[in-house]
Design a protein around this motif. Structure first.
Motif, PDB file in Angstrom:
ATOM      1  N   LEU A 150      13.666   0.508  34.594  1.00  0.00           N
ATOM      2  CA  LEU A 150      13.693  -0.583  35.566  1.00  0.00           C
ATOM      3  C   LEU A 150      12.974  -1.822  35.035  1.00  0.00           C
ATOM      4  O   LEU A 150      13.389  -2.953  35.319  1.00  0.00           O
ATOM      5  CB  LEU A 150      13.071  -0.139  36.884  1.00  0.00           C
ATOM      6  CG  LEU A 150      14.056   0.260  37.990  1.00  0.00           C
ATOM      7  CD1 LEU A 150      14.812  -0.947  38.486  1.00  0.00           C
ATOM      8  CD2 LEU A 150      15.022   1.321  37.494  1.00  0.00           C
ATOM      9  N   ALA A 151      11.938  -1.621  34.230  1.00  0.00           N
ATOM     10  CA  ALA A 151      11.255  -2.765  33.625  1.00  0.00           C
ATOM     11  C   ALA A 151      12.214  -3.517  32.707  1.00  0.00           C
ATOM     12  O   ALA A 151      12.253  -4.756  32.690  1.00  0.00           O
ATOM     13  CB  ALA A 151      10.029  -2.300  32.846  1.00  0.00           C
ATOM     14  N   ASP A 193      24.654  -0.512  45.953  1.00  0.00           N
ATOM     15  CA  ASP A 193      26.072  -0.754  45.712  1.00  0.00           C
ATOM     16  C   ASP A 193      26.529  -2.185  45.987  1.00  0.00           C
ATOM     17  O   ASP A 193      27.490  -2.657  45.377  1.00  0.00           O
ATOM     18  CB  ASP A 193      26.914   0.220  46.531  1.00  0.00           C
ATOM     19  CG  ASP A 193      26.842   1.638  45.992  1.00  0.00           C
ATOM     20  OD1 ASP A 193      26.395   1.814  44.832  1.00  0.00           O
ATOM     21  OD2 ASP A 193      27.230   2.574  46.709  1.00  0.00           O
ATOM     22  N   ASP A 194      25.859  -2.880  46.902  1.00  0.00           N
ATOM     23  CA  ASP A 194      26.287  -4.245  47.241  1.00  0.00           C
ATOM     24  C   ASP A 194      25.102  -4.968  47.864  1.00  0.00           C
ATOM     25  O   ASP A 194      24.772  -4.729  49.034  1.00  0.00           O
ATOM     26  CB  ASP A 194      27.468  -4.191  48.211  1.00  0.00           C
ATOM     27  CG  ASP A 194      28.062  -5.569  48.484  1.00  0.00           C
ATOM     28  OD1 ASP A 194      27.894  -6.470  47.640  1.00  0.00           O
ATOM     29  OD2 ASP A 194      28.684  -5.731  49.553  1.00  0.00           O
ATOM     30  N   HIS A 195      24.463  -5.853  47.094  1.00  0.00           N
ATOM     31  CA  HIS A 195      23.224  -6.472  47.553  1.00  0.00           C
ATOM     32  C   HIS A 195      23.021  -7.795  46.837  1.00  0.00           C
ATOM     33  O   HIS A 195      23.428  -7.955  45.672  1.00  0.00           O
ATOM     34  CB  HIS A 195      22.050  -5.527  47.259  1.00  0.00           C
ATOM     35  CG  HIS A 195      20.805  -5.823  48.020  1.00  0.00           C
ATOM     36  ND1 HIS A 195      19.907  -6.800  47.638  1.00  0.00           N
ATOM     37  CD2 HIS A 195      20.292  -5.266  49.139  1.00  0.00           C
ATOM     38  CE1 HIS A 195      18.904  -6.820  48.496  1.00  0.00           C
ATOM     39  NE2 HIS A 195      19.099  -5.906  49.415  1.00  0.00           N
ATOM     40  N   ALA A 196      22.385  -8.744  47.513  1.00  0.00           N
ATOM     41  CA  ALA A 196      22.153 -10.057  46.904  1.00  0.00           C
ATOM     42  C   ALA A 196      21.186  -9.977  45.729  1.00  0.00           C
ATOM     43  O   ALA A 196      21.318 -10.717  44.750  1.00  0.00           O
ATOM     44  CB  ALA A 196      21.621 -11.028  47.961  1.00  0.00           C
ATOM     45  N   THR A 197      20.202  -9.076  45.820  1.00  0.00           N
ATOM     46  CA  THR A 197      19.234  -8.889  44.726  1.00  0.00           C
ATOM     47  C   THR A 197      19.127  -7.394  44.425  1.00  0.00           C
ATOM     48  O   THR A 197      18.134  -6.745  44.769  1.00  0.00           O
ATOM     49  CB  THR A 197      17.855  -9.469  45.103  1.00  0.00           C
ATOM     50  OG1 THR A 197      17.415  -8.865  46.338  1.00  0.00           O
ATOM     51  CG2 THR A 197      17.925 -10.981  45.264  1.00  0.00           C
ATOM     52  N   PRO A 198      20.125  -6.829  43.792  1.00  0.00           N
ATOM     53  CA  PRO A 198      20.190  -5.373  43.625  1.00  0.00           C
ATOM     54  C   PRO A 198      19.088  -4.777  42.761  1.00  0.00           C
ATOM     55  O   PRO A 198      18.634  -3.667  43.026  1.00  0.00           O
ATOM     56  CB  PRO A 198      21.568  -5.158  42.995  1.00  0.00           C
ATOM     57  CG  PRO A 198      21.903  -6.453  42.338  1.00  0.00           C
ATOM     58  CD  PRO A 198      21.309  -7.497  43.216  1.00  0.00           C
ATOM     59  N   VAL A 199      18.655  -5.478  41.724  1.00  0.00           N
ATOM     60  CA  VAL A 199      17.609  -4.915  40.853  1.00  0.00           C
ATOM     61  C   VAL A 199      16.289  -4.841  41.609  1.00  0.00           C
ATOM     62  O   VAL A 199      15.559  -3.847  41.514  1.00  0.00           O
ATOM     63  CB  VAL A 199      17.470  -5.753  39.565  1.00  0.00           C
ATOM     64  CG1 VAL A 199      16.323  -5.230  38.711  1.00  0.00           C
ATOM     65  CG2 VAL A 199      18.777  -5.710  38.765  1.00  0.00           C
ATOM     66  N   GLU A 200      15.988  -5.866  42.372  1.00  0.00           N
ATOM     67  CA  GLU A 200      14.773  -5.864  43.188  1.00  0.00           C
ATOM     68  C   GLU A 200      14.825  -4.747  44.231  1.00  0.00           C
ATOM     69  O   GLU A 200      13.837  -4.027  44.458  1.00  0.00           O
ATOM     70  CB  GLU A 200      14.622  -7.221  43.874  1.00  0.00           C
ATOM     71  CG  GLU A 200      13.370  -7.359  44.708  1.00  0.00           C
ATOM     72  CD  GLU A 200      13.248  -8.743  45.313  1.00  0.00           C
ATOM     73  OE1 GLU A 200      12.727  -8.851  46.439  1.00  0.00           O
ATOM     74  OE2 GLU A 200      13.680  -9.725  44.659  1.00  0.00           O
ATOM     75  N   GLU A 201      15.967  -4.571  44.858  1.00  0.00           N
ATOM     76  CA  GLU A 201      16.128  -3.506  45.839  1.00  0.00           C
ATOM     77  C   GLU A 201      16.014  -2.140  45.193  1.00  0.00           C
ATOM     78  O   GLU A 201      15.444  -1.193  45.774  1.00  0.00           O
ATOM     79  CB  GLU A 201      17.476  -3.651  46.550  1.00  0.00           C
ATOM     80  CG  GLU A 201      17.811  -2.552  47.543  1.00  0.00           C
ATOM     81  CD  GLU A 201      16.902  -2.492  48.759  1.00  0.00           C
ATOM     82  OE1 GLU A 201      17.072  -1.556  49.561  1.00  0.00           O
ATOM     83  OE2 GLU A 201      16.015  -3.369  48.902  1.00  0.00           O
ATOM     84  N   GLN A 203      14.148  -1.356  42.688  1.00  0.00           N
ATOM     85  CA  GLN A 203      12.730  -1.104  42.471  1.00  0.00           C
ATOM     86  C   GLN A 203      12.072  -0.586  43.753  1.00  0.00           C
ATOM     87  O   GLN A 203      11.231   0.328  43.709  1.00  0.00           O
ATOM     88  CB  GLN A 203      12.043  -2.388  41.995  1.00  0.00           C
ATOM     89  CG  GLN A 203      10.601  -2.207  41.547  1.00  0.00           C
ATOM     90  CD  GLN A 203      10.480  -1.338  40.315  1.00  0.00           C
ATOM     91  OE1 GLN A 203      10.165  -0.143  40.418  1.00  0.00           O
ATOM     92  NE2 GLN A 203      10.728  -1.909  39.149  1.00  0.00           N
ATOM     93  N   ARG A 204      12.455  -1.154  44.899  1.00  0.00           N
ATOM     94  CA  ARG A 204      11.914  -0.663  46.176  1.00  0.00           C
ATOM     95  C   ARG A 204      12.313   0.794  46.412  1.00  0.00           C
ATOM     96  O   ARG A 204      11.491   1.628  46.817  1.00  0.00           O
ATOM     97  CB  ARG A 204      12.428  -1.539  47.325  1.00  0.00           C
ATOM     98  CG  ARG A 204      11.813  -1.185  48.684  1.00  0.00           C
ATOM     99  CD  ARG A 204      12.462  -1.966  49.813  1.00  0.00           C
ATOM    100  NE  ARG A 204      13.810  -1.506  50.102  1.00  0.00           N
ATOM    101  CZ  ARG A 204      14.093  -0.471  50.886  1.00  0.00           C
ATOM    102  NH1 ARG A 204      13.122   0.232  51.450  1.00  0.00           N
ATOM    103  NH2 ARG A 204      15.349  -0.122  51.108  1.00  0.00           N
ATOM    104  N   LEU A 205      13.565   1.121  46.139  1.00  0.00           N
ATOM    105  CA  LEU A 205      14.038   2.487  46.328  1.00  0.00           C
ATOM    106  C   LEU A 205      13.344   3.460  45.390  1.00  0.00           C
ATOM    107  O   LEU A 205      13.106   4.622  45.749  1.00  0.00           O
ATOM    108  CB  LEU A 205      15.553   2.555  46.108  1.00  0.00           C
ATOM    109  CG  LEU A 205      16.419   1.821  47.141  1.00  0.00           C
ATOM    110  CD1 LEU A 205      17.887   1.960  46.775  1.00  0.00           C
ATOM    111  CD2 LEU A 205      16.154   2.330  48.541  1.00  0.00           C
ATOM    112  N   LEU A 206      12.998   2.998  44.199  1.00  0.00           N
ATOM    113  CA  LEU A 206      12.307   3.877  43.259  1.00  0.00           C
ATOM    114  C   LEU A 206      10.939   4.270  43.814  1.00  0.00           C
ATOM    115  O   LEU A 206      10.490   5.403  43.614  1.00  0.00           O
ATOM    116  CB  LEU A 206      12.155   3.181  41.900  1.00  0.00           C
ATOM    117  CG  LEU A 206      11.546   4.033  40.784  1.00  0.00           C
ATOM    118  CD1 LEU A 206      12.391   5.279  40.527  1.00  0.00           C
ATOM    119  CD2 LEU A 206      11.426   3.212  39.500  1.00  0.00           C
TER     120      LEU A 206
END
Length: 279
Positions: A150-151, A193-201, A203-206
């Motif tokens: 993720l980094a 799957d569908d998000h304006a800022t998927p990488v940031e999201e 990280q939250r899920l991780l």
């Protein structure tokens, strides 16, 4: 249309090695198409005009003892659409190989090193894969592989990422016995799957994955004394649960509290006492 990193993290014990893939794209549900991995076998990312059959084929070749380079050669020689494909593979030993077909849309390219393959197409430029490589190499080699992946993905996103924009991201990490209840090898399997800022999201899920689906380390376990058991039983009943065991099951803390209630994770204890939020 995608940028990804495929990597192996050995850690102090080869038996606890992890393999994984992190990927982001302006493409719906990129995690459904690109990544695949099996513990003690290897990992692959297939992208651009992705040939999803590569996933099973590559893992089969690796399982039979092929190196990443040999597995990649076999995939390409059997595929007439090879010029449109982009692939990254890491084998059981951490050998890496990557391919960018001549028909992939600019900017497209890759970089490989000991234990990793990074590749992307339709990117803002070469700086994306360069930033990903730098971030991965700068990460703590003893940190969980998902965090390191993720980094790298975040660094690629900050450097420009997919030139068309953002839509989805995913991370898949496997390690022997790392799955829910220790019954499979899935350490992390998360998708946005569908998000304006998927990488940031992602990280939250991780962070949530770590809390709910990652087993406690020995250092995180607090012995369940009679006094602590009485305290937690009271907290559970005050929250409307039948007892402590019911609270554990209802709150999905099975990976963080002993089945026989002989210990509780220190973070779960803090949450129960209201000292920390459960996110």
């Amino acid at each position: 249309m995608t940028f990804s990193i495929v990597a192996r993290s050995a850690g102090p014990d080869p038996e606890t090695a992890s393999w994984g893939v992190a990927v982001a794209s302006k493409f719906l549900a990129v995690g459904s198409a690109v990544p695949a991995a099996v513990a003690q076998v290897g990992a692959i990312a297939t992208q651009a005009h992705a040939n999803v059959a590569y996933k099973g084929l590559a893992l089969a070749h690796l399982d039979e003892g092929a190196t990443a380079e040999v597995a990649l050669q076999r995939l390409l020689e059997e595929d007439e659409g090879r010029d449109h494909r982009q692939v990254g593979i890491v084998d059981v030993e951490g050998n890496a190989a990557s391919h960018t077909g001549s028909a992939c849309l600019d900017w497209a390219g890759s970089v490989t090193g000991d234990g990793y393959a990074i590749q992307g197409n339709i990117l803002t430029g070469e700086e994306v894969v360069s930033a990903m490589e730098a971030a991965f190499l700068a990460s703590d080699p003893e940190a969980p592989l998902a965090q390191r992946l993720l980094a790298a993905l975040e660094a690629g996103d900050r450097a420009g990422g997919d030139s068309r924009g953002r839509q989805s991201a995913a991370v898949l990490v496997v390690r022997e016995g790392a799955g829910y209840g220790g019954m499979d090898d899935i350490e992390v399997d998360l998708r946005v799957d569908d998000h304006a800022t998927p990488v940031e999201e992602l990280q939250r899920l991780l962070g949530l994955n770590d809390l709910y689906l990652t087993a406690s380390t020995e250092e995180e376990k607090v012995p369940m004394t009679p006094e602590l058991r009485e305290e937690l039983e009271g907290i559970a009943r005050a929250a409307g649960h039948r007892d402590l065991e019911g609270w554990v099951g209802a709150e999905n803390y099975e990976m963080r509290v002993a089945e026989d209630l002989s210990w509780v994770d220190r973070r779960i204890l803090a949450i129960a006492r209201g000292e920390e939020a459960a996110q």
